[in-house]
Write a protein that holds these residues in place. Structure first.
Motif, PDB file in Angstrom:
ATOM      1  N   LEU A  59     -58.922  -1.977 -64.271  1.00 44.74           N
ATOM      2  CA  LEU A  59     -59.115  -2.452 -65.644  1.00 44.74           C
ATOM      3  C   LEU A  59     -57.579  -2.868 -66.163  1.00 44.74           C
ATOM      4  O   LEU A  59     -57.550  -3.828 -67.011  1.00 44.74           O
ATOM      5  CB  LEU A  59     -59.196  -1.102 -66.261  1.00 44.74           C
ATOM      6  CG  LEU A  59     -59.395  -1.058 -67.837  1.00 44.74           C
ATOM      7  CD1 LEU A  59     -60.287  -2.084 -68.257  1.00 44.74           C
ATOM      8  CD2 LEU A  59     -59.524   0.462 -68.452  1.00 44.74           C
ATOM      9  N   ALA A  61     -64.889  -2.804 -62.583  1.00 41.93           N
ATOM     10  CA  ALA A  61     -64.559  -2.552 -63.955  1.00 41.93           C
ATOM     11  C   ALA A  61     -64.725  -3.511 -64.851  1.00 41.93           C
ATOM     12  O   ALA A  61     -65.367  -4.638 -64.228  1.00 41.93           O
ATOM     13  CB  ALA A  61     -62.898  -2.697 -63.841  1.00 41.93           C
ATOM     14  N   PHE A  89     -58.017   2.646 -62.524  1.00 37.70           N
ATOM     15  CA  PHE A  89     -57.359   2.041 -63.666  1.00 37.70           C
ATOM     16  C   PHE A  89     -56.777   0.783 -63.365  1.00 37.70           C
ATOM     17  O   PHE A  89     -56.511  -0.113 -64.353  1.00 37.70           O
ATOM     18  CB  PHE A  89     -56.446   3.161 -64.413  1.00 37.70           C
ATOM     19  CG  PHE A  89     -57.008   4.192 -65.095  1.00 37.70           C
ATOM     20  CD1 PHE A  89     -58.248   4.092 -65.856  1.00 37.70           C
ATOM     21  CD2 PHE A  89     -56.491   5.414 -64.939  1.00 37.70           C
ATOM     22  CE1 PHE A  89     -58.608   4.932 -66.729  1.00 37.70           C
ATOM     23  CE2 PHE A  89     -57.187   6.773 -65.611  1.00 37.70           C
ATOM     24  CZ  PHE A  89     -58.331   6.334 -66.673  1.00 37.70           C
ATOM     25  N   TYR A 107     -61.083   5.416 -70.593  1.00 39.57           N
ATOM     26  CA  TYR A 107     -60.578   3.889 -70.196  1.00 39.57           C
ATOM     27  C   TYR A 107     -60.056   3.288 -71.431  1.00 39.57           C
ATOM     28  O   TYR A 107     -59.289   2.531 -71.226  1.00 39.57           O
ATOM     29  CB  TYR A 107     -61.942   3.278 -69.787  1.00 39.57           C
ATOM     30  CG  TYR A 107     -62.766   4.094 -69.021  1.00 39.57           C
ATOM     31  CD1 TYR A 107     -62.465   4.271 -67.587  1.00 39.57           C
ATOM     32  CD2 TYR A 107     -64.132   4.599 -69.347  1.00 39.57           C
ATOM     33  CE1 TYR A 107     -63.206   5.091 -66.735  1.00 39.57           C
ATOM     34  CE2 TYR A 107     -64.816   5.341 -68.769  1.00 39.57           C
ATOM     35  CZ  TYR A 107     -64.516   5.924 -67.052  1.00 39.57           C
ATOM     36  OH  TYR A 107     -65.200   6.274 -66.498  1.00 39.57           O
ATOM     37  N   CYS A 119     -64.825  -1.030 -72.522  1.00 39.68           N
ATOM     38  CA  CYS A 119     -64.033  -1.114 -71.276  1.00 39.68           C
ATOM     39  C   CYS A 119     -64.386  -0.048 -70.355  1.00 39.68           C
ATOM     40  O   CYS A 119     -64.752   1.354 -71.027  1.00 39.68           O
ATOM     41  CB  CYS A 119     -62.836  -1.479 -71.454  1.00 39.68           C
ATOM     42  SG  CYS A 119     -61.845   0.026 -72.234  1.00 39.68           S
ATOM     43  N   GLY A 120     -64.346  -0.183 -68.852  1.00 40.34           N
ATOM     44  CA  GLY A 120     -64.597   1.077 -68.159  1.00 40.34           C
ATOM     45  C   GLY A 120     -64.285   0.588 -66.780  1.00 40.34           C
ATOM     46  O   GLY A 120     -64.156  -0.505 -66.337  1.00 40.34           O
ATOM     47  N   SER A 168     -63.961  -5.376 -69.141  1.00 42.33           N
ATOM     48  CA  SER A 168     -63.493  -5.216 -70.579  1.00 42.33           C
ATOM     49  C   SER A 168     -63.846  -6.408 -71.177  1.00 42.33           C
ATOM     50  O   SER A 168     -63.657  -7.432 -70.906  1.00 42.33           O
ATOM     51  CB  SER A 168     -61.772  -5.093 -70.271  1.00 42.33           C
ATOM     52  OG  SER A 168     -61.193  -5.169 -71.216  1.00 42.33           O
ATOM     53  N   THR A 170     -71.426   4.306 -68.912  1.00 44.68           N
ATOM     54  CA  THR A 170     -69.946   4.758 -69.324  1.00 44.68           C
ATOM     55  C   THR A 170     -70.193   5.105 -70.951  1.00 44.68           C
ATOM     56  O   THR A 170     -69.480   5.939 -71.298  1.00 44.68           O
ATOM     57  CB  THR A 170     -69.355   3.534 -69.180  1.00 44.68           C
ATOM     58  OG1 THR A 170     -68.839   3.206 -67.752  1.00 44.68           O
ATOM     59  CG2 THR A 170     -67.786   3.798 -69.812  1.00 44.68           C
ATOM     60  N   SER A 198     -56.137   1.929 -71.870  1.00 40.77           N
ATOM     61  CA  SER A 198     -55.847   0.316 -72.333  1.00 40.77           C
ATOM     62  C   SER A 198     -54.865   0.658 -73.343  1.00 40.77           C
ATOM     63  O   SER A 198     -54.210  -0.265 -73.627  1.00 40.77           O
ATOM     64  CB  SER A 198     -57.156  -0.168 -72.824  1.00 40.77           C
ATOM     65  OG  SER A 198     -58.219  -0.237 -71.864  1.00 40.77           O
TER      66      SER A 198
END
Length: 282
Positions: A232, A206, A229, A261, A224-225, A208, A162, A265
């Motif tokens: 996440l 995911a 979504f 990502y 994050c990734g 974070s 990522t 966020s």
């Protein structure tokens, strides 16, 4: 105006950093072996400008630099003169400025620099958010994954992939998973960083990460990734709950426009408006 490449008076350098709303990490760069160029400008013994360039082991394919000038001496054209002193380097030059620093924006663009990224660092007041507790057994603390060899490797591979994909304009060095693990452990809060696993708890969906901050009563959202979504988003809410539980007053983000990502966020939580830290490269 006179120029010098000699050691800089730290008190005057601190004043210049404050004038320019820059970071004090530059003081460390001046004393570092990674520094490869430095030129200062003085008027009647007063430090009115400095340009410095250095190498970065994590991003080795460019030369980083900063140009700082005292705004009360703007008529002296110090920025252009110092940038000319730096000249061309063997690697592309890269620097960052606040978007409101229009004089440097114009200077860099006139000298062939292109904007490659914007970074937003907004602040969220934790108590201002009404939060529903996320009860999801798929969410694990980073601390738990680090003791599971198989999942740890999968997480590190995911994080590395990522990061590489979201830094194509400024490639990262080729690092082993062991080096990524060391970087991860040194830089994140393992209790406040969370991972989303699949239902069989065999794959990472995911992540974070949460970091310490130089600001009081503040923690920082960082890397994050995720494959979706929604995963996440659940992690972000879990981190917000973690911050409330630990009486943290503020969460601050560091969100690059090159990362979808990070942009998710930024939009997923009610951060206060923030100006952009703009990165240029030639």
């Amino acid at each position: 105006m006179t120029y010098s490449s000699h050691e800089i008076d730290e008190e005057q350098m601190r004043e210049l950093i404050e004038f320019c709303q820059e970071d004090y990490f530059l003081l460390g760069i001046l004393k570092s072996k990674k520094l490869i160029f430095k030129q200062t400008a003085y008027i009647e013994g007063k430090l009115v400008g400095v340009i410095m360039a250095w190498k970065n082991d994590f991003h080795p394919y460019c030369t980083y630099f900063r140009l700082l000038t005292n705004p009360f001496y703007s008529s002296w054209n110090i920025e252009s003169l110092l940038l000319a002193k730096l000249g061309k380097q063997s690697l592309p030059l890269q620097t960052s400025i606040w978007e409101s620093t229009t004089n440097l924006k114009q200077l860099y663009e006139a000298n062939g620099f292109k904007e490659i990224r914007r970074t937003y660092m907004p602040v969220l007041k934790v108590d201002a958010v009404d939060l529903e507790i996320v009860n999801d057994c798929s969410i694990k603390k980073l601390k738990e994954l680090l003791i599971n060899p198989t999942l740890k490797i999968k997480l590190l591979q995911f994080v590395r992939k990522t990061y590489e994909e979201t830094h194509l304009d400024n490639p990262v060095a080729d690092k082993s998973l062991e080096e990524w693990e060391k970087l991860l452990i040194e830089d994140v809060l393992v209790e406040g960083s969370f991972i989303y696993l699949d239902k069989l708890e065999q794959n990472v969906k995911a992540y974070s990460f949460l970091h310490e901050s130089d600001q009081p009563n503040t923690l920082e959202l960082g890397w994050c990734g995720g494959v979706e979504f929604d995963f996440l988003h659940s992690l972000l809410l879990t981190q917000l709950h973690y911050a409330k539980e630990h009486n943290v007053e503020f969460l601050q983000g560091e969100f690059d426009t090159t990362s979808p990502y990070a942009m998710f966020s930024l939009s997923a939580l009610p951060f206060a408006p923030s100006s952009a830290w703009v990165t240029y490269r030639n």
